[in-house]
Design a protein around this motif. Structure first.
Motif, short mmCIF file in Angstrom:
data_model
loop_
_atom_site.label_atom_id
_atom_site.label_comp_id
_atom_site.label_asym_id
_atom_site.label_seq_id
_atom_site.Cartn_x
_atom_site.Cartn_y
_atom_site.Cartn_z
N ARG A 1 -3.84 77.94 -84.19
CA ARG A 1 -3.83 76.69 -83.43
C ARG A 1 -5.14 75.93 -83.62
N SER A 2 -6.23 76.68 -83.70
CA SER A 2 -7.53 76.01 -83.83
C SER A 2 -7.64 75.27 -85.16
N THR A 3 -6.89 75.73 -86.15
CA THR A 3 -6.89 75.01 -87.44
C THR A 3 -5.65 74.11 -87.55
N LYS A 4 -4.98 73.89 -86.40
CA LYS A 4 -3.80 73.03 -86.33
C LYS A 4 -2.69 73.49 -87.29
N ASP A 5 -2.64 74.78 -87.50
CA ASP A 5 -1.57 75.32 -88.33
C ASP A 5 -0.38 75.62 -87.41
N TRP A 6 0.33 74.52 -87.01
CA TRP A 6 1.38 74.67 -86.01
C TRP A 6 2.54 75.52 -86.52
N VAL A 7 2.82 75.47 -87.79
CA VAL A 7 3.93 76.25 -88.34
C VAL A 7 3.68 77.74 -88.10
N ARG A 8 2.46 78.14 -88.44
CA ARG A 8 2.09 79.54 -88.27
C ARG A 8 2.08 79.91 -86.77
N ALA A 9 1.52 79.03 -85.97
CA ALA A 9 1.42 79.29 -84.52
C ALA A 9 2.80 79.47 -83.90
N ASP A 10 3.71 78.59 -84.29
CA ASP A 10 5.06 78.67 -83.71
C ASP A 10 5.81 79.90 -84.23
N ALA A 11 5.53 80.26 -85.47
CA ALA A 11 6.17 81.45 -86.04
C ALA A 11 5.76 82.68 -85.24
N ILE A 12 4.49 82.73 -84.88
CA ILE A 12 4.01 83.87 -84.09
C ILE A 12 4.65 83.87 -82.71
N ARG A 13 4.77 82.65 -82.16
CA ARG A 13 5.41 82.59 -80.84
C ARG A 13 6.86 83.05 -80.92
N ASP A 14 7.54 82.67 -82.00
CA ASP A 14 8.92 83.13 -82.17
C ASP A 14 8.97 84.65 -82.26
N GLU A 15 8.00 85.19 -82.97
CA GLU A 15 7.94 86.64 -83.13
C GLU A 15 7.78 87.31 -81.76
N LEU A 16 6.92 86.72 -80.93
CA LEU A 16 6.70 87.26 -79.59
C LEU A 16 7.95 87.11 -78.73
N ASN A 17 8.61 85.97 -78.86
CA ASN A 17 9.84 85.77 -78.11
C ASN A 17 10.85 86.85 -78.45
N ALA A 18 10.89 87.19 -79.73
CA ALA A 18 11.83 88.22 -80.18
C ALA A 18 11.52 89.56 -79.51
N LEU A 19 10.24 89.75 -79.16
CA LEU A 19 9.85 90.98 -78.47
C LEU A 19 10.13 90.90 -76.97
N GLY A 20 10.64 89.75 -76.56
CA GLY A 20 10.92 89.57 -75.14
C GLY A 20 9.70 89.07 -74.39
N VAL A 21 8.76 88.48 -75.11
CA VAL A 21 7.52 88.01 -74.48
C VAL A 21 7.51 86.48 -74.46
N VAL A 22 7.15 85.92 -73.31
CA VAL A 22 7.05 84.48 -73.16
C VAL A 22 5.57 84.09 -73.12
N VAL A 23 5.19 83.14 -73.97
CA VAL A 23 3.80 82.71 -74.02
C VAL A 23 3.65 81.35 -73.33
N THR A 24 2.62 81.22 -72.52
CA THR A 24 2.33 79.95 -71.88
C THR A 24 0.88 79.58 -72.17
N ASP A 25 0.68 78.41 -72.77
CA ASP A 25 -0.68 77.97 -73.04
C ASP A 25 -1.27 77.31 -71.81
N THR A 26 -2.48 77.66 -71.49
CA THR A 26 -3.17 77.03 -70.36
C THR A 26 -4.56 76.62 -70.85
N PRO A 27 -5.23 75.78 -70.07
CA PRO A 27 -6.58 75.37 -70.47
C PRO A 27 -7.51 76.58 -70.66
N GLN A 28 -7.18 77.68 -70.01
CA GLN A 28 -8.01 78.88 -70.12
C GLN A 28 -7.56 79.79 -71.27
#
Length: 496
Positions: free
Chosen positions: A462-489
């Motif tokens: 995300r820090s390098t604005k590589d959204w494709v990679r970032a979303d792919a990882i989130r999809d991977e986590l979703n597949a594990l049954g994990v929900v990610v929420t981005d916060t300012p922290q």
RNA sequence: GCACGGAUGUCAGAGCGGUUAUGAGCGGGAUUGCAGAUCCUGAGACCGGAGUUCGAAUCUCCGUCCGUGCUCCA
């Protein structure tokens, strides 16, 4: 502000008055402990819990008595069916009652008399009623003779004594009953085989159902009292029977000054009943939803209205409850000083928006009180709380607010929520519990390292604005049954 | 049959003579890369008919429909 309550007997909202200034005597019909409690019980005792809490919040010294009916046909039947002896059965269900009510954050009454401890009193009152020619003895017991005080008939349900006489028609099938009149009701039941019995001047037997509440309320309150509550279904015959007994025994009318009755619970539009198979025990529901969510769902309707319980209603309640909880936690965290006292309104003058917001919150607090004063309108009170939540969230997130003012505002917000949603509505956890990290789920611990590693990688992407990679990882986590929420922290995760 | 209580937007559900209910859902917008959360904002309603009133979702009457009680039930 004046409290107004809907009195079943007078059929309208009336000014609430007490026999003794500043004190309230309240008796609510309790459960017959032949089984565990169901949703209907929850609604009933929750309704009166709210009434109890509001009366105390208004400064009344409340004496709240709620009985247990620990002997009746169904208890005997259950015991005879092999559920152990009746005393064990009763004790077990009373224990279960307390567990359920505690889970729902229902405050304890001041006394929980059991009717079998009052048999002597019941015998005494029955004897008195016989002497006053309001009751008569037969082979199978003692009966109250309704025609001996016909003017007391129909006070809660508006039925005329003649209509009941003709209307009951073929439905009266008192096989073997020795009642003089079908309207008469039992004060004492002569012993039958295989039943627990007590001694009486009319031989061994057990008390009728209606007389117990008269005996127990008389014992705790003397001759008359302020509030008598119970489920809508108890108006007739039970509560009308109490009017006969109490008023004929004391020679005083009224014995009860305000009759309050709560509405019923339907399930998916149908009456909850065992025969329909839609019977929800409190325990069953609490396996699926948080007790506070259930409480929120039930107080989100006026206590006299019927409530239709269903999945959607619980989901709705859950969302609202989470919003309230989230706001409360935010306000708690926004306090930067530990001062236990909220700064008064006048001290916050450096910030115009904050002052305005505080003014709104004060109005909300007043609206809340007005709602509760209007026959305990918890639905309206909840609406005020939800508006308050929005206002607090908005102000807490506002830019350009002085730190000290924000702190003071947060203290005010916390106090307001604790007073309304907490002390009165009973839907806030303790500060400690609200701020505590949720218990670590073993399933989470197991995958934590893996998840954290992926999140680090995703943060880099995300820090390098590589959204494709970032979303792919989130999809991977979703597949594990994990929900990610981005916060300012930074990112947070939880199991879906 | 008699008695009591209801009929409010897509849903849940307040209001009880004049003022935004509220929440979910839906439409726009802010914020965020997106999502989520949060906030702003919009559309949308008073069972039918008559009457009372300056004014009715709110009062009266009539009708229709629904629930509950009349038997153990919170």
């Amino acid at each position: 502000m004046a409290l107004r309550v809907h009195d079943t007997r007078r059929r309208e909202k009336v000014d609430f008055t007490t026999l003794e200034p500043g004190k309230v005597s309240m008796y609510v019909c309790g459960v017959t402990v032949y089984d565990r409690c169901h949703l209907g019980h929850a609604r009933c005792y929750l309704s009166f819990d709210l009434i109890h809490r509001w009366l105390e919040a208004k400064g009344y010294d409340v004496m709240y008595v709620q009985n247990f009916t620990d002997i009746d046909d169904k208890i005997i039947q259950r015991a005879n069916e092999g559920d152990g002896d009746w005393k064990t059965l009763v004790d077990r269900n009373i224990e279960s009652y307390y567990e359920d009510m505690d889970a729902l954050n229902i405050l304890r009454a001041d006394a929980y008399p059991r009717c079998t401890d009052y048999v002597d009193d019941m015998v005494r009152i029955t004897q008195d009623l016989i002497e006053k020619n309001h009751a008569y003895v037969t082979d199978d017991g003692v009966y109250f003779h309704v025609e001996s005080a016909p003017e007391k008939f129909g006070q809660l349900t508006g039925q005329s004594i003649d209509a009941v006489q003709s209307g009951a028609g073929g439905r009266v099938s008192d096989t073997g009953s020795t009642k003089r009149d079908h309207k008469d009701f039992a004060l004492w039941k002569a012993a039958k085989p295989d039943e627990p019995t007590w001694d009486s001047p009319w031989g061994p037997g057990r008390p009728g159902w209606h007389i117990e509440c008269t005996a127990m309320s008389m014992d705790h309150f003397d001759r008359e009292f302020d509030i008598h509550g119970g489920g809508h279904d108890l108006r007739f015959p039970h509560h009308e029977a109490e009017i006969f007994q109490g008023e004929c025994h004391t020679g005083h009318s009224p014995v009860v000054h305000h009759w309050l009755h709560n509405g019923f619970v339907n399930i998916d539009g149908e009456k909850m009943s065992k025969s329909l198979g839609n019977f929800w025990s409190i325990r069953d529901i609490l396996e699926k939803v948080d007790a506070m969510v259930l409480r929120f769902a039930l107080i989100n309707a006026h206590y006299r209205s019927p409530i239709d319980m269903n999945e959607a209603l619980l989901n709705d309640a859950e969302r609202n409850y989470n919003r309230l909880l989230g706001c409360y936690v935010d306000a708690l965290k926004a306090r930067t000083t530990t001062s236990p006292v909220a700064l008064p309104h006048a001290d916050i003058t450096s910030s115009v928006p904050l002052g305005k917001s505080l003014g709104l919150l004060e109005k909300m607090g007043e609206g809340f009180a007005r709602a509760m004063d209007d026959d305990f309108n918890s639905r309206e009170a909840v609406a005020k709380v939800l508006v308050t939540v929005r206002e607090i969230s908005k102000t807490l997130n506002a830019d350009g607010v002085d730190e000290a003012d924000r702190d003071a505002f947060a203290h005010y917000a916390v106090d307001l929520l604790e007073e309304t949603a907490g002390r009165v509505l009973g839907v806030l956890p303790s500060r400690e519990l609200a701020l505590a990290e949720p218990e670590e789920d073993p399933r989470k611990v197991e995958i934590a390292d893996h998840v954290e590693a992926l999140l680090v990688e995703r943060t880099q992407a995300r820090s390098t604005k590589d959204w494709v990679r970032a979303d792919a990882i989130r999809d991977e986590l979703n597949a594990l049954g994990v929900v990610v929420t981005d916060t300012p922290q930074g990112p947070e995760w939880d199991l879906a």
